[in-house]
Design a protein around this motif. Sequence first.
Motif, PDB file in Angstrom:
ATOM      1  N   TYR A 180      -2.727   0.206  16.257  1.00  0.00           N
ATOM      2  CA  TYR A 180      -1.508  -0.208  15.570  1.00  0.00           C
ATOM      3  C   TYR A 180      -1.730  -1.404  14.647  1.00  0.00           C
ATOM      4  CZ  TYR A 180       1.793   2.851  18.084  1.00  0.00           C
ATOM      5  OH  TYR A 180       2.497   3.923  18.576  1.00  0.00           O
ATOM      6  N   PRO A 181      -2.395  -2.477  15.102  1.00  0.00           N
ATOM      7  CA  PRO A 181      -2.601  -3.600  14.182  1.00  0.00           C
ATOM      8  C   PRO A 181      -3.327  -3.188  12.893  1.00  0.00           C
ATOM      9  CG  PRO A 181      -3.014  -4.317  16.410  1.00  0.00           C
ATOM     10  CD  PRO A 181      -2.842  -2.820  16.470  1.00  0.00           C
ATOM     11  N   ALA A 182      -4.351  -2.338  13.019  1.00  0.00           N
ATOM     12  CA  ALA A 182      -5.070  -1.883  11.825  1.00  0.00           C
ATOM     13  C   ALA A 182      -4.191  -0.992  10.965  1.00  0.00           C
ATOM     14  CB  ALA A 182      -6.347  -1.147  12.225  1.00  0.00           C
ATOM     15  N   PHE A 183      -3.415  -0.117  11.586  1.00  0.00           N
ATOM     16  CA  PHE A 183      -2.520   0.771  10.845  1.00  0.00           C
ATOM     17  C   PHE A 183      -1.454  -0.035  10.102  1.00  0.00           C
ATOM     18  CE2 PHE A 183       1.237   3.766  11.016  1.00  0.00           C
ATOM     19  CZ  PHE A 183       0.829   4.542   9.943  1.00  0.00           C
ATOM     20  N   LEU A 184      -0.881  -1.033  10.770  1.00  0.00           N
ATOM     21  CA  LEU A 184       0.150  -1.852  10.126  1.00  0.00           C
ATOM     22  C   LEU A 184      -0.438  -2.639   8.959  1.00  0.00           C
ATOM     23  CD1 LEU A 184       2.067  -3.128  13.273  1.00  0.00           C
ATOM     24  CD2 LEU A 184       2.621  -1.201  11.810  1.00  0.00           C
ATOM     25  N   ARG A 185      -1.647  -3.170   9.132  1.00  0.00           N
ATOM     26  CA  ARG A 185      -2.288  -3.881   8.015  1.00  0.00           C
ATOM     27  C   ARG A 185      -2.519  -2.937   6.840  1.00  0.00           C
ATOM     28  NH1 ARG A 185      -5.104  -6.394  12.255  1.00  0.00           N
ATOM     29  NH2 ARG A 185      -6.883  -4.995  11.979  1.00  0.00           N
ATOM     30  N   SER A 186      -2.889  -1.695   7.125  1.00  0.00           N
ATOM     31  CA  SER A 186      -3.116  -0.743   6.035  1.00  0.00           C
ATOM     32  C   SER A 186      -1.812  -0.423   5.316  1.00  0.00           C
ATOM     33  CB  SER A 186      -3.776   0.535   6.551  1.00  0.00           C
ATOM     34  OG  SER A 186      -2.862   1.379   7.214  1.00  0.00           O
ATOM     35  N   ILE A 187      -0.707  -0.273   6.059  1.00  0.00           N
ATOM     36  CA  ILE A 187       0.598  -0.050   5.422  1.00  0.00           C
ATOM     37  C   ILE A 187       0.926  -1.214   4.501  1.00  0.00           C
ATOM     38  CG2 ILE A 187       3.094   0.061   5.847  1.00  0.00           C
ATOM     39  CD1 ILE A 187       2.450   1.587   8.447  1.00  0.00           C
ATOM     40  N   GLN A 188       0.718  -2.425   5.008  1.00  0.00           N
ATOM     41  CA  GLN A 188       1.040  -3.620   4.229  1.00  0.00           C
ATOM     42  C   GLN A 188       0.149  -3.734   2.990  1.00  0.00           C
ATOM     43  OE1 GLN A 188       2.668  -5.589   8.345  1.00  0.00           O
ATOM     44  NE2 GLN A 188       0.708  -6.280   7.591  1.00  0.00           N
ATOM     45  N   ARG A 189      -1.148  -3.408   3.117  1.00  0.00           N
ATOM     46  CA  ARG A 189      -2.056  -3.443   1.959  1.00  0.00           C
ATOM     47  C   ARG A 189      -1.646  -2.417   0.915  1.00  0.00           C
ATOM     48  NH1 ARG A 189      -6.296  -4.069   5.734  1.00  0.00           N
ATOM     49  NH2 ARG A 189      -6.622  -1.822   5.710  1.00  0.00           N
ATOM     50  N   ASP A 190      -1.353  -1.180   1.376  1.00  0.00           N
ATOM     51  CA  ASP A 190      -0.975  -0.118   0.429  1.00  0.00           C
ATOM     52  C   ASP A 190       0.345  -0.453  -0.261  1.00  0.00           C
ATOM     53  OD1 ASP A 190      -3.270   1.256   1.108  1.00  0.00           O
ATOM     54  OD2 ASP A 190      -2.265   2.574   2.534  1.00  0.00           O
ATOM     55  N   TYR A 191       1.271  -1.043   0.470  1.00  0.00           N
ATOM     56  CA  TYR A 191       2.549  -1.441  -0.122  1.00  0.00           C
ATOM     57  C   TYR A 191       2.342  -2.536  -1.169  1.00  0.00           C
ATOM     58  CZ  TYR A 191       7.386  -3.136  -0.386  1.00  0.00           C
ATOM     59  OH  TYR A 191       8.628  -3.524  -0.821  1.00  0.00           O
ATOM     60  N   ALA A 192       1.528  -3.537  -0.835  1.00  0.00           N
ATOM     61  CA  ALA A 192       1.236  -4.605  -1.796  1.00  0.00           C
ATOM     62  C   ALA A 192       0.540  -4.040  -3.031  1.00  0.00           C
ATOM     63  CB  ALA A 192       0.378  -5.690  -1.149  1.00  0.00           C
ATOM     64  N   ALA A 193      -0.386  -3.090  -2.836  1.00  0.00           N
ATOM     65  CA  ALA A 193      -1.077  -2.478  -3.959  1.00  0.00           C
ATOM     66  C   ALA A 193      -0.100  -1.703  -4.836  1.00  0.00           C
ATOM     67  CB  ALA A 193      -2.192  -1.557  -3.473  1.00  0.00           C
ATOM     68  N   SER A 194       0.914  -1.089  -4.232  1.00  0.00           N
ATOM     69  CA  SER A 194       1.889  -0.337  -5.030  1.00  0.00           C
ATOM     70  C   SER A 194       2.713  -1.280  -5.901  1.00  0.00           C
ATOM     71  CB  SER A 194       2.810   0.484  -4.129  1.00  0.00           C
ATOM     72  OG  SER A 194       3.767  -0.317  -3.473  1.00  0.00           O
ATOM     73  N   ALA A 195       2.939  -2.510  -5.425  1.00  0.00           N
ATOM     74  CA  ALA A 195       3.654  -3.507  -6.240  1.00  0.00           C
ATOM     75  C   ALA A 195       2.777  -3.953  -7.398  1.00  0.00           C
ATOM     76  CB  ALA A 195       4.069  -4.685  -5.382  1.00  0.00           C
TER      77      ALA A 195
END
Length: 198
Positions: A180-195
């Motif tokens: 979960y911690p790695a998955f959540l970090r990946s969601i946050q990275r992908d979201y930041a990249a989309s911005a």
Amino acid sequence: MKLPGTAHTSRPWRIHEVAPDFRLEDVWALRTPGGPDDLPRLVASMVGDEANSFPEGAPLVVRFLWAARWKIGAVLGLDRPDSGVGSRVRSLRDRLPRDLREAARGPDFKDVPLTSLYLLENEWATEMANRTVHTVMHIGWVPDESGGYRGQMAVLIKTNGRFGAAYMAAIKPFRHWFVYPAFLRSIQRDYAASADAV
């Protein structure tokens, strides 16, 4: 960050009426700051072409656990087609009230067997099933402490008998400490990249 169950249960999500027989397993805050209308951007960043940082971008131990899970699943037949949604269990789409059936369904994941149930302006629900569990990943869009909004992920489960319950209990430490911690970090990275791409 892990949240208490009330962070999910206290909100008037539509998933409560769709899956009342599912147990809330986990609730996590997502560091995905945005405005009131940014849930579609979060969803797109999770399923789009740029959503590629998990598990590839995860630490080695997570990549190992992820690969081991799929190898073990193949050996034990956990993910056979006859154990999934539409075979072992009926899709929760069959339970949706008319307004949710007529709402946007939302996108499916490309490389993960999660199928979208519905997408509203403040919540998105997906489901998957295998031999051990029928599960829902619910993404809500909630006000944050700074006056903006952020994502919140809840996992709801319905285990398949004693084997499913034992399996979920056995993997719980690995999910909480590593996956979960790695998955959540990946969601946050992908979201930041989309911005950054806008």
